[in-house]
Design a protein around this motif. Sequence first.
Motif, PDB file in Angstrom:
ATOM      1  N   THR A   5       0.826  -1.189   0.000  1.00  0.00           N
ATOM      2  CA  THR A   5       0.000   0.000   0.000  1.00  0.00           C
ATOM      3  C   THR A   5       0.869   1.250   0.000  1.00  0.00           C
ATOM      4  OG1 THR A   5      -0.122  -0.059   2.404  1.00  0.00           O
ATOM      5  CG2 THR A   5      -1.911  -1.098   1.178  1.00  0.00           C
ATOM      6  N   ARG A   6       2.133   1.091   0.354  1.00  0.00           N
ATOM      7  CA  ARG A   6       3.065   2.214   0.339  1.00  0.00           C
ATOM      8  C   ARG A   6       4.450   1.685   0.005  1.00  0.00           C
ATOM      9  NH1 ARG A   6       6.086   4.797   4.987  1.00  0.00           N
ATOM     10  NH2 ARG A   6       6.892   6.672   4.050  1.00  0.00           N
ATOM     11  N   PHE A   7       5.107   2.356  -0.919  1.00  0.00           N
ATOM     12  CA  PHE A   7       6.450   1.966  -1.311  1.00  0.00           C
ATOM     13  C   PHE A   7       7.251   3.233  -1.529  1.00  0.00           C
ATOM     14  CE2 PHE A   7       9.739   0.834  -4.356  1.00  0.00           C
ATOM     15  CZ  PHE A   7      10.255  -0.318  -3.783  1.00  0.00           C
ATOM     16  N   GLU A   8       8.364   3.361  -0.861  1.00  0.00           N
ATOM     17  CA  GLU A   8       9.191   4.555  -0.994  1.00  0.00           C
ATOM     18  C   GLU A   8      10.368   4.253  -1.908  1.00  0.00           C
ATOM     19  OE1 GLU A   8      11.390   7.692   1.979  1.00  0.00           O
ATOM     20  OE2 GLU A   8       9.679   6.528   2.698  1.00  0.00           O
ATOM     21  N   LEU A   9      10.499   5.040  -2.965  1.00  0.00           N
ATOM     22  CA  LEU A   9      11.588   4.846  -3.910  1.00  0.00           C
ATOM     23  C   LEU A   9      12.887   5.389  -3.331  1.00  0.00           C
ATOM     24  CD1 LEU A   9       9.825   5.865  -7.242  1.00  0.00           C
ATOM     25  CD2 LEU A   9      10.254   3.574  -6.363  1.00  0.00           C
ATOM     26  N   PRO A  10      14.013   4.735  -3.625  1.00  0.00           N
ATOM     27  CA  PRO A  10      15.290   5.168  -3.054  1.00  0.00           C
ATOM     28  C   PRO A  10      15.770   6.526  -3.564  1.00  0.00           C
ATOM     29  CG  PRO A  10      15.632   3.354  -4.578  1.00  0.00           C
ATOM     30  CD  PRO A  10      14.155   3.527  -4.425  1.00  0.00           C
ATOM     31  N   ALA A  21      14.564   8.745 -12.052  1.00  0.00           N
ATOM     32  CA  ALA A  21      13.558   7.994 -11.298  1.00  0.00           C
ATOM     33  C   ALA A  21      12.995   6.809 -12.072  1.00  0.00           C
ATOM     34  CB  ALA A  21      12.416   8.914 -10.888  1.00  0.00           C
ATOM     35  N   ARG A  22      13.037   6.867 -13.376  1.00  0.00           N
ATOM     36  CA  ARG A  22      12.411   5.827 -14.204  1.00  0.00           C
ATOM     37  C   ARG A  22      12.890   4.412 -13.866  1.00  0.00           C
ATOM     38  NH1 ARG A  22      12.140   8.077 -19.396  1.00  0.00           N
ATOM     39  NH2 ARG A  22      14.387   7.901 -19.368  1.00  0.00           N
ATOM     40  N   PRO A  23      14.191   4.143 -13.722  1.00  0.00           N
ATOM     41  CA  PRO A  23      14.602   2.773 -13.378  1.00  0.00           C
ATOM     42  C   PRO A  23      14.057   2.309 -12.031  1.00  0.00           C
ATOM     43  CG  PRO A  23      16.516   4.088 -14.038  1.00  0.00           C
ATOM     44  CD  PRO A  23      15.347   5.014 -13.939  1.00  0.00           C
ATOM     45  N   HIS A  24      13.933   3.213 -11.074  1.00  0.00           N
ATOM     46  CA  HIS A  24      13.389   2.859  -9.760  1.00  0.00           C
ATOM     47  C   HIS A  24      11.901   2.515  -9.864  1.00  0.00           C
ATOM     48  CE1 HIS A  24      17.098   4.010  -7.851  1.00  0.00           C
ATOM     49  NE2 HIS A  24      17.022   5.229  -8.369  1.00  0.00           N
ATOM     50  N   ILE A  25      11.175   3.266 -10.676  1.00  0.00           N
ATOM     51  CA  ILE A  25       9.757   2.978 -10.905  1.00  0.00           C
ATOM     52  C   ILE A  25       9.611   1.613 -11.553  1.00  0.00           C
ATOM     53  CG2 ILE A  25       7.758   3.620 -12.307  1.00  0.00           C
ATOM     54  CD1 ILE A  25       8.562   6.564 -11.895  1.00  0.00           C
ATOM     55  N   GLN A  26      10.383   1.349 -12.599  1.00  0.00           N
ATOM     56  CA  GLN A  26      10.297   0.073 -13.310  1.00  0.00           C
ATOM     57  C   GLN A  26      10.641  -1.093 -12.399  1.00  0.00           C
ATOM     58  OE1 GLN A  26      11.347   2.009 -17.624  1.00  0.00           O
ATOM     59  NE2 GLN A  26      12.673   0.407 -16.938  1.00  0.00           N
ATOM     60  N   VAL A  60       9.677  19.674 -10.276  1.00  0.00           N
ATOM     61  CA  VAL A  60       9.757  18.361  -9.616  1.00  0.00           C
ATOM     62  C   VAL A  60       8.593  17.474 -10.050  1.00  0.00           C
ATOM     63  CG1 VAL A  60       9.622  17.175  -7.379  1.00  0.00           C
ATOM     64  CG2 VAL A  60      11.043  19.225  -7.624  1.00  0.00           C
ATOM     65  N   GLU A  61       7.381  17.999 -10.000  1.00  0.00           N
ATOM     66  CA  GLU A  61       6.209  17.209 -10.386  1.00  0.00           C
ATOM     67  C   GLU A  61       6.232  16.871 -11.874  1.00  0.00           C
ATOM     68  OE1 GLU A  61       5.384  18.942  -6.510  1.00  0.00           O
ATOM     69  OE2 GLU A  61       6.087  19.868  -8.346  1.00  0.00           O
ATOM     70  N   TRP A  62       6.676  17.817 -12.698  1.00  0.00           N
ATOM     71  CA  TRP A  62       6.786  17.531 -14.131  1.00  0.00           C
ATOM     72  C   TRP A  62       7.809  16.437 -14.386  1.00  0.00           C
ATOM     73  CZ3 TRP A  62       2.969  18.552 -17.025  1.00  0.00           C
ATOM     74  CH2 TRP A  62       2.179  19.676 -16.808  1.00  0.00           C
ATOM     75  N   SER A  63       8.884  16.399 -13.610  1.00  0.00           N
ATOM     76  CA  SER A  63       9.872  15.318 -13.755  1.00  0.00           C
ATOM     77  C   SER A  63       9.245  13.974 -13.437  1.00  0.00           C
ATOM     78  CB  SER A  63      11.078  15.578 -12.847  1.00  0.00           C
ATOM     79  OG  SER A  63      11.793  16.701 -13.285  1.00  0.00           O
ATOM     80  N   TRP A  64       8.413  13.921 -12.391  1.00  0.00           N
ATOM     81  CA  TRP A  64       7.722  12.671 -12.065  1.00  0.00           C
ATOM     82  C   TRP A  64       6.755  12.272 -13.173  1.00  0.00           C
ATOM     83  CZ3 TRP A  64       9.232   9.079  -9.068  1.00  0.00           C
ATOM     84  CH2 TRP A  64      10.012   9.379  -7.959  1.00  0.00           C
ATOM     85  N   ALA A  65       6.052  13.237 -13.739  1.00  0.00           N
ATOM     86  CA  ALA A  65       5.132  12.930 -14.836  1.00  0.00           C
ATOM     87  C   ALA A  65       5.891  12.326 -16.018  1.00  0.00           C
ATOM     88  CB  ALA A  65       4.383  14.189 -15.261  1.00  0.00           C
TER      89      ALA A  65
END
Length: 105
Positions: A5-10, A21-26, A60-65
């Motif tokens: 239910t919650r996962f924190e990316l490194p 961030a993309r490799p961490h998401i994948q 920051v938010e645009w980078s996540w998008a």
Amino acid sequence: MDTPTRFELPCGSLIEDGDAARPHIQEACDDWGLGSFHLPSELKVMTIVVRRGPCVWTPVEWSWAMAWRYANTGLSGGDIITVTEHGWYDFMAQHADHQPALVEP
């Protein structure tokens, strides 16, 4: 489905470039073992960006998008929620409120 239910990316939430961030998401999505494509109505993934400052979208938010857009996950990462000391804001749904908000420990 047995998903967290919650996962924190490194990489933390304050990224400057979606490529970082993309490799961490994948990797996180692969670890969940959810298989191929899922509609947003079947499975909901939200990214919560916690930072100080105005409760608006910033680079920051645009980078996540961009990270979610180009991540090869089969999941929609369209829900990016910003939480600051002023409250929270969901850019896509255009919902916001004063609580919950970032509180210093």
